[in-house]
Scaffold this motif. Structure first.
Motif, PDB file in Angstrom:
ATOM      1  N   SER A  88      -8.546   2.554  -3.440  1.00 45.94           N
ATOM      2  CA  SER A  88      -9.304   3.296  -4.441  1.00 45.94           C
ATOM      3  C   SER A  88      -8.635   4.625  -4.761  1.00 45.94           C
ATOM      4  O   SER A  88      -8.614   5.093  -5.897  1.00 45.94           O
ATOM      5  CB  SER A  88     -10.740   3.507  -3.938  1.00 45.94           C
ATOM      6  N   THR A  89      -8.058   5.265  -3.756  1.00 42.72           N
ATOM      7  CA  THR A  89      -7.352   6.536  -3.955  1.00 42.72           C
ATOM      8  C   THR A  89      -6.100   6.327  -4.796  1.00 42.72           C
ATOM      9  O   THR A  89      -5.770   7.127  -5.698  1.00 42.72           O
ATOM     10  CB  THR A  89      -6.983   7.150  -2.597  1.00 42.72           C
ATOM     11  N   LEU A  90      -5.393   5.226  -4.513  1.00 44.87           N
ATOM     12  CA  LEU A  90      -4.190   4.928  -5.277  1.00 44.87           C
ATOM     13  C   LEU A  90      -4.517   4.695  -6.741  1.00 44.87           C
ATOM     14  O   LEU A  90      -3.731   5.034  -7.637  1.00 44.87           O
ATOM     15  CB  LEU A  90      -3.490   3.701  -4.690  1.00 44.87           C
ATOM     16  N   ARG A  91      -5.684   4.088  -6.997  1.00 47.40           N
ATOM     17  CA  ARG A  91      -6.065   3.812  -8.389  1.00 47.40           C
ATOM     18  C   ARG A  91      -6.355   5.104  -9.151  1.00 47.40           C
ATOM     19  O   ARG A  91      -6.391   5.094 -10.361  1.00 47.40           O
ATOM     20  CB  ARG A  91      -7.302   2.894  -8.420  1.00 47.40           C
ATOM     21  N   ARG A  92      -6.619   6.161  -8.421  1.00 50.48           N
ATOM     22  CA  ARG A  92      -6.830   7.426  -9.117  1.00 50.48           C
ATOM     23  C   ARG A  92      -5.512   8.162  -9.415  1.00 50.48           C
ATOM     24  O   ARG A  92      -5.520   9.280  -9.885  1.00 50.48           O
ATOM     25  CB  ARG A  92      -7.728   8.327  -8.246  1.00 50.48           C
ATOM     26  N   TYR A 152      -2.724   8.398  -7.176  1.00 49.27           N
ATOM     27  CA  TYR A 152      -1.986   8.795  -5.984  1.00 49.27           C
ATOM     28  C   TYR A 152      -1.061   7.669  -5.563  1.00 49.27           C
ATOM     29  O   TYR A 152      -1.223   6.516  -5.971  1.00 49.27           O
ATOM     30  CB  TYR A 152      -2.947   9.154  -4.840  1.00 49.27           C
ATOM     31  N   ALA A 153      -0.040   8.046  -4.684  1.00 48.75           N
ATOM     32  CA  ALA A 153       0.917   7.073  -4.199  1.00 48.75           C
ATOM     33  C   ALA A 153       1.207   7.380  -2.752  1.00 48.75           C
ATOM     34  O   ALA A 153       1.049   8.506  -2.285  1.00 48.75           O
ATOM     35  CB  ALA A 153       2.218   7.111  -5.019  1.00 48.75           C
ATOM     36  N   VAL A 154       1.696   6.376  -2.037  1.00 50.87           N
ATOM     37  CA  VAL A 154       2.075   6.512  -0.639  1.00 50.87           C
ATOM     38  C   VAL A 154       3.566   6.255  -0.548  1.00 50.87           C
ATOM     39  O   VAL A 154       4.062   5.204  -0.987  1.00 50.87           O
ATOM     40  CB  VAL A 154       1.309   5.512   0.250  1.00 50.87           C
ATOM     41  N   ALA A 179       4.859   6.522   6.710  1.00 51.07           N
ATOM     42  CA  ALA A 179       4.441   7.291   5.535  1.00 51.07           C
ATOM     43  C   ALA A 179       4.968   8.719   5.677  1.00 51.07           C
ATOM     44  O   ALA A 179       4.930   9.317   6.759  1.00 51.07           O
ATOM     45  CB  ALA A 179       2.923   7.264   5.423  1.00 51.07           C
ATOM     46  N   LEU A 180       5.475   9.252   4.524  1.00 51.06           N
ATOM     47  CA  LEU A 180       6.072  10.592   4.521  1.00 51.06           C
ATOM     48  C   LEU A 180       5.044  11.575   4.022  1.00 51.06           C
ATOM     49  O   LEU A 180       4.410  11.363   2.987  1.00 51.06           O
ATOM     50  CB  LEU A 180       7.307  10.620   3.629  1.00 51.06           C
ATOM     51  N   THR A 181       4.930  12.671   4.807  1.00 49.48           N
ATOM     52  CA  THR A 181       4.059  13.767   4.385  1.00 49.48           C
ATOM     53  C   THR A 181       4.847  15.059   4.197  1.00 49.48           C
ATOM     54  O   THR A 181       4.301  16.054   3.692  1.00 49.48           O
ATOM     55  CB  THR A 181       2.950  13.994   5.436  1.00 49.48           C
ATOM     56  N   ASP A 182       6.084  15.002   4.617  1.00 44.76           N
ATOM     57  CA  ASP A 182       6.939  16.202   4.535  1.00 44.76           C
ATOM     58  C   ASP A 182       8.318  15.755   4.064  1.00 44.76           C
ATOM     59  O   ASP A 182       8.910  14.834   4.651  1.00 44.76           O
ATOM     60  CB  ASP A 182       7.037  16.880   5.902  1.00 44.76           C
ATOM     61  N   PRO A 183       8.887  16.421   2.956  1.00 45.53           N
ATOM     62  CA  PRO A 183      10.200  16.001   2.435  1.00 45.53           C
ATOM     63  C   PRO A 183      11.356  16.433   3.321  1.00 45.53           C
ATOM     64  O   PRO A 183      12.509  16.030   3.116  1.00 45.53           O
ATOM     65  CB  PRO A 183      10.256  16.670   1.058  1.00 45.53           C
ATOM     66  N   ARG A 210       4.788  -1.688  -5.862  1.00 47.44           N
ATOM     67  CA  ARG A 210       5.695  -0.855  -5.110  1.00 47.44           C
ATOM     68  C   ARG A 210       6.874  -0.443  -5.978  1.00 47.44           C
ATOM     69  O   ARG A 210       7.320  -1.211  -6.850  1.00 47.44           O
ATOM     70  CB  ARG A 210       6.195  -1.578  -3.857  1.00 47.44           C
ATOM     71  N   ILE A 211       7.426   0.739  -5.654  1.00 47.37           N
ATOM     72  CA  ILE A 211       8.604   1.266  -6.372  1.00 47.37           C
ATOM     73  C   ILE A 211       9.607   1.679  -5.323  1.00 47.37           C
ATOM     74  O   ILE A 211       9.262   2.384  -4.361  1.00 47.37           O
ATOM     75  CB  ILE A 211       8.232   2.473  -7.252  1.00 47.37           C
TER      76      ILE A 211
END
Length: 411
Positions: free
Chosen positions: A358-362, A364-366, A374-378, A395-396
């Motif tokens: 549901s979050t992705l549909r708004r 957002y991406a992971v 999963a990356l939270t810091d570049p 997916r991309i």
């Protein structure tokens, strides 16, 4: 002393007689009781001869007494009288006979006889011969009735006539005996034993008409009482009248006031039994008819009830009640299912709201690194690093060209 004899050396009669006389002489004077059965007073002789007999056994002894001794008694000695003699046994060798030389004679008076009976009564009562638990029940309808009485007596006539009048098929087995006198006790015991040996006799009646106290004394004899107590067959005593009380009445299984009363007690009345049978049959018939009538009324009452008058009348109402219950049950089930469905939709919506998709549909991406985390810091991603970007619809795969770090709004 014993005689020393042998076939070669037999003893003469005089020696045997003398030896017997010596042995008897050693007894000395003794007291003897019995009944006088015979008296002989010869004219011109000073000696009288009496025969003294045992009241129970068939045993007698001759008594010689001085005539003056007998004449001095207040009550004359007569045949059948009970006396007590104090005398010395003597053996007369010439005649080979035994006699008792009386030194004193005493009449057994009525008072003494009654006192003896009272002592015998207490003795036998203490032994339990008169106990109620020893009494045997009389048969309702005896196959044969044993009768002990004197032949041709009024007692025999009363018992036989009354018994046959009450029950014509009754069988009377008579066993005759003397009912008074010195032989009475012994003969009554023998008659009882003869009837006891007869397997057909179911009850025994001892019957005698009225009489004086002396006449009834044999029926208070201890030997007779014990003989009756030892019998297996029930015994009915019909001795004398109601006021008489010989010991036989106490040991017997039933005491009758008279011989007629004994017959009435032993033999049932065929007319009375037939009447009683008819009454019982009538009572049974009335009871059966009453029960049938009550059952008929009960059946009529049951048939008149609505449920039995029209068995299907209540089925319509009961079917409507069942249908209403079914409808209520259906509504309750449907209501419960609808509420459960609404609750399920609410829970699904809440789950979907909390889902990452549901979050992705708004928008957002992971982003995941080469190692799939999963990356939270570049930081640590250099140019050319391959990353995977997860969006709502797919997916991309991209390569990093540059990175920048932004300060967190919460910092």
């Amino acid at each position: 002393m014993a005689l020393d004899t042998s076939p070669e050396k037999p003893a003469p009669v005089r020696a045997v007689a003398q030896a017997i006389g010596g042995w008897i002489d050693r007894l000395g004077a003794i007291w003897v009781e019995g009944q006088v059965t015979q008296i002989s007073r010869r004219q011109g002789m000073s000696t009288a001869f009496l025969t003294l007999r045992d009241s129970l056994a068939d045993v007698s002894v001759t008594v010689t007494a001085n005539r003056a001794l007998l004449d001095s008694l207040v009550t004359p000695v007569v045949e059948g009288a009970s006396i007590v003699v104090h005398g010395k046994p003597t053996y007369y060798a010439a005649r080979g006979s035994l006699s008792l030389q009386a030194r004193e004679v005493r009449m057994v008076g009525l008072g003494e006889l009654l006192a003896r009976i009272a002592r015998t009564r207490r003795l036998l009562a203490a032994e339990g011969l008169f106990a109620a638990e020893r009494k045997r029940p009389l048969p309702f309808l005896p196959g044969a009735v044993g009768l002990v009485t004197s032949q041709g007596s009024a007692a025999e006539k009363d018992v036989v006539e009354v018994s046959r009048r009450r029950w014509p098929a009754v069988r009377i087995v008579a066993s005759y005996s003397a009912m008074q006198g010195v032989h009475c006790t012994r003969e009554v015991i023998e008659a009882l034993q003869r009837l006891e040996a007869d397997a057909d006799v179911d009850v025994i009646v001892v019957a005698r008409g009225g009489g004086s106290v002396e006449d009834l004394l044999p029926f208070s004899d201890e030997g007779l009482v014990r003989a009756v107590s030892a019998l297996r067959t029930p015994v009915v005593s019909a001795i004398g009248h109601e006021s008489d009380d010989p010991l036989l009445d106490l040991v017997a299984d039933w005491r009758a006031a008279t011989p007629t009363d004994a017959a009435k007690r032993v033999v049932p009345d065929v007319a009375e039994e037939a009447q009683r049978t008819m009454q019982l049959r009538e009572r049974g018939r009335r009871a059966l008819l009453g029960r049938i009538s009550a059952e008929r009324q009960l059946v009529t009452s049951l048939r008149s009830r609505p449920v039995l008058a029209d068995p299907r009348g209540g089925l319509g109402e009961r079917s409507r009640e069942v249908e209403a219950l079914r409808e209520r049950g259906g509504r309750a089930v449907r209501h419960r299912v609808d509420r459960a469905a609404d609750d399920l939709d609410h829970r699904i919506a809440r789950v979907r709201a909390l889902s990452p998709l549901s979050t992705l549909r708004r928008g957002y991406a992971v982003v995941t690194g080469p190692d799939g985390t999963a990356l939270t810091d570049p930081a640590g991603l250099g140019p050319g690093t391959s990353v995977d970007i997860r969006v709502a619809s797919g997916r991309i795969t991209a390569d990093v060209t540059s990175t920048s770090t932004e300060e967190s709004p919460d910092a």
